[in-house]
Scaffold this motif. Structure first.
Motif, mmCIF file in Angstrom:
data_model
loop_
_atom_site.group_PDB
_atom_site.id
_atom_site.type_symbol
_atom_site.label_atom_id
_atom_site.label_comp_id
_atom_site.label_asym_id
_atom_site.label_seq_id
_atom_site.Cartn_x
_atom_site.Cartn_y
_atom_site.Cartn_z
ATOM 1 N N PRO A 1 -5.882 11.055 34.579
ATOM 2 C CA PRO A 1 -4.693 12.100 33.769
ATOM 3 C C PRO A 1 -6.609 13.227 33.906
ATOM 4 N N LYS A 2 -6.978 12.847 35.291
ATOM 5 C CA LYS A 2 -8.195 14.217 34.794
ATOM 6 C C LYS A 2 -6.770 15.305 35.500
ATOM 7 N N LYS A 3 -5.897 15.390 36.033
ATOM 8 C CA LYS A 3 -5.414 16.354 37.058
ATOM 9 C C LYS A 3 -4.913 17.690 35.201
ATOM 10 N N TYR A 4 -5.379 16.820 34.416
ATOM 11 C CA TYR A 4 -4.302 17.483 33.556
ATOM 12 C C TYR A 4 -5.144 18.615 32.201
ATOM 13 N N PHE A 5 -6.532 18.457 33.043
ATOM 14 C CA PHE A 5 -7.614 18.481 32.011
ATOM 15 C C PHE A 5 -8.228 19.980 33.232
ATOM 16 N N LEU A 6 -8.772 19.470 34.712
ATOM 17 C CA LEU A 6 -8.918 20.233 35.624
ATOM 18 C C LEU A 6 -8.305 20.143 36.543
ATOM 19 N N PRO A 7 -7.201 21.169 37.058
ATOM 20 C CA PRO A 7 -5.823 20.558 37.577
ATOM 21 C C PRO A 7 -6.937 21.070 39.043
ATOM 22 N N PRO A 8 -6.449 20.210 40.624
ATOM 23 C CA PRO A 8 -7.189 19.973 41.471
ATOM 24 C C PRO A 8 -6.779 21.840 42.081
ATOM 25 N N LYS A 9 -6.109 22.916 41.730
ATOM 26 C CA LYS A 9 -6.491 24.212 41.647
ATOM 27 C C LYS A 9 -6.076 24.464 40.992
ATOM 28 N N GLU A 10 -6.955 26.151 40.472
ATOM 29 C CA GLU A 10 -6.529 26.694 39.830
ATOM 30 C C GLU A 10 -6.648 28.668 39.802
ATOM 31 N N THR A 11 -5.989 29.312 38.632
ATOM 32 C CA THR A 11 -6.732 30.424 39.147
ATOM 33 C C THR A 11 -7.478 31.566 38.540
ATOM 34 N N LEU A 12 -8.941 31.093 38.375
ATOM 35 C CA LEU A 12 -9.565 31.920 37.454
ATOM 36 C C LEU A 12 -9.648 32.855 36.950
ATOM 37 N N PHE A 13 -9.746 34.630 37.863
ATOM 38 C CA PHE A 13 -9.107 35.853 37.668
ATOM 39 C C PHE A 13 -8.402 36.365 38.911
ATOM 40 N N GLU A 14 -8.121 37.152 38.477
ATOM 41 C CA GLU A 14 -7.461 38.492 39.649
ATOM 42 C C GLU A 14 -8.390 39.635 39.635
ATOM 43 N N PHE A 15 -7.811 40.521 40.999
ATOM 44 C CA PHE A 15 -9.093 41.502 41.612
ATOM 45 C C PHE A 15 -7.831 42.668 42.359
ATOM 46 N N ASP A 16 -8.917 43.487 41.377
ATOM 47 C CA ASP A 16 -7.797 44.696 42.551
ATOM 48 C C ASP A 16 -8.639 45.375 43.242
ATOM 49 N N GLY B 1 -6.363 40.472 45.009
ATOM 50 C CA GLY B 1 -6.084 39.070 45.078
ATOM 51 C C GLY B 1 -6.561 38.407 44.362
ATOM 52 N N LYS B 2 -7.233 36.438 43.978
ATOM 53 C CA LYS B 2 -7.500 36.000 42.783
ATOM 54 C C LYS B 2 -8.662 35.140 43.243
ATOM 55 N N ARG B 3 -9.546 34.863 42.367
ATOM 56 C CA ARG B 3 -10.151 33.584 42.480
ATOM 57 C C ARG B 3 -9.705 32.196 42.468
ATOM 58 N N GLU B 4 -10.114 31.715 42.945
ATOM 59 C CA GLU B 4 -9.285 30.107 42.602
ATOM 60 C C GLU B 4 -10.518 29.079 42.605
ATOM 61 N N ARG B 5 -10.125 27.748 41.582
ATOM 62 C CA ARG B 5 -11.383 26.801 41.836
ATOM 63 C C ARG B 5 -10.270 25.991 42.561
ATOM 64 N N THR B 6 -10.467 24.976 43.151
ATOM 65 C CA THR B 6 -10.097 24.086 43.706
ATOM 66 C C THR B 6 -11.119 22.691 43.855
ATOM 67 N N TRP B 7 -10.403 21.211 43.675
ATOM 68 C CA TRP B 7 -10.950 20.427 43.830
ATOM 69 C C TRP B 7 -12.348 20.365 45.284
ATOM 70 N N ASP B 8 -13.107 19.548 45.124
ATOM 71 C CA ASP B 8 -14.046 19.471 46.646
ATOM 72 C C ASP B 8 -14.720 18.246 46.708
ATOM 73 N N ALA B 9 -15.552 17.770 47.686
ATOM 74 C CA ALA B 9 -15.817 16.355 47.643
ATOM 75 C C ALA B 9 -17.344 16.823 48.274
ATOM 76 N N CYS B 10 -18.891 15.641 47.435
ATOM 77 C CA CYS B 10 -19.476 15.489 48.209
ATOM 78 C C CYS B 10 -19.815 14.925 49.261
ATOM 79 N N THR B 11 -18.386 14.579 50.143
ATOM 80 C CA THR B 11 -18.168 13.239 50.939
ATOM 81 C C THR B 11 -17.907 14.300 52.852
#
Length: 345
Positions: free
Chosen positions: A56-71, A262-272
């Motif tokens: 259920p982690k995806k419901y708290f930390l989505p695989p991809k989410e927008t943090l803010f938009e910029f101009d 545009g927008k700044r996005e957070r996406t899942w990453d992996a140390c492997t």
């Protein structure tokens, strides 16, 4: 902690009561496996699942989410308004609840709480349910086979009935309105002990119960074993994708077609992933599989423990099934077992 007993036949009424005010997410059958998904009827729920493909982690930390938009034309940044859905995660196993508790330590209870994670967490109720371990489960080794906190209700199947552990007023009120909860009897407590013993005896005893794992990770930090393990790694990052406690992420700025907004996005990453430790100038701090695999295992079994007094791995077994190269914590435990046998010769 308050305990009550309800009949198993009352469970659909409890789910419907939650659905009146919340989006209910629960384990449902999908293909040959199970996933957490929003439901429209209690009949969709599969509470007898072994484990879900992802947590259920995806419901708290989505695989991809927008943090803010910029101009860029006016040099302005606009905070992204996150739409928070009041939600109930129904049917989470103890290991997944313990995994969420570990994510809370990072994103909610730390020095700098993450507002996106925290908002979702505070809008979510968690209803846990007891389970029987599969051959890949080793949550008992890390003490994650029981959830002592982090839920609103926890249901223990005691044969046609559920012993309900209640830890929030909000969930207690819904339970009271939807069901006919009663005080547990001595017979109910006996059934609870039997169910607990049956679960404990069902774990795969071929998984070594190794003590002082964190110390051993330090002691064998330079062992050739990591070269062999890292050489098998395909860098597919499947282990991180299914892991309920992996929380590494990347930040990316995405331009619109006009090249100005545009927008700044957070996406899942992996140390492997080979590029995870790549920095400006082309230097890679973990340029080979040996260093990447060792780092991941070290963080799970030692590093997080040093900072938060608990393993980051909760023993859910998802990575055991997901990794096609057979790289997982169980293999590390077997390695330590072999080393112990060599020392005893």
């Amino acid at each position: 902690m308050l305990y009550r007993v309800i009949d198993a036949t009352e469970l659909p009424s409890l789910v419907r009561a939650f659905m009146d005010s919340y989006e209910v997410v629960a384990p449902v059958k999908q293909g040959r496996g199970y996933v957490f998904d929003a439901i429209e009827s209690p009949d969709e729920i599969a509470l007898d699942y072994d484990t879900t493909i992802v947590s259920p982690k995806k419901y708290f930390l989505p695989p991809k989410e927008t943090l803010f938009e910029f101009d860029a034309t006016v040099n302005e940044v606009t905070d992204f308004a996150v739409e928070i859905t009041p939600r109930v995660i129904f049917g989470a196993h103890a290991c997944d609840i313990n995994a969420i508790n570990r994510l809370d330590l990072v994103f909610k209870d730390g020095k700098y709480p993450d507002p996106y994670y925290t908002a979702r967490r505070e809008a979510t109720l968690i209803v846990g349910i007891s389970c029987m371990p599969s051959e890949h489960c080793f949550c008992d080794l890390w003490g994650s086979d029981e959830a002592r906190f982090g839920y609103d209700l926890f249901l223990q199947d005691i044969g046609g009935k559920y012993l309900v552990s209640i830890s929030s007023v909000e969930a207690a009120n819904i339970l009271e309105a939807a069901c006919d909860p009663r005080v547990a009897t001595d017979e109910d407590r006996i059934e609870f002990r039997h169910a607990t013993r049956k679960r404990q005896e069902s774990f795969n005893r071929e998984v070594p119960d190794i003590q002082e794992v964190a110390m051993l990770m330090d002691a064998f930090h330079k062992d050739p074993y990591w070269e062999e393990l890292g050489g098998r790694c395909l860098a597919c990052t499947a282990c991180s994708a299914v892991c309920p406690t992996c929380f590494c992420f990347d930040i990316r700025d995405t331009l619109d077609a006009n090249g100005k907004t545009g927008k700044r996005e957070r996406t899942w990453d992996a140390c492997t992933a080979p590029q995870f430790a790549l920095v400006a100038g082309g230097h890679n701090f973990r340029e080979n599989g040996r260093n990447r695999v060792r780092h991941r295992m070290y963080h799970k079994l030692n590093g997080f423990l040093a900072n938060h007094d608990r393993m980051l791995c909760v023993g859910c077994g998802r990575c055991v099934k997901a990794c096609k190269a057979n790289i997982n914590p169980i293999e590390v435990l077997k390695f330590f077992e072999r080393k112990g046998a060599e020392d005893g010769e």
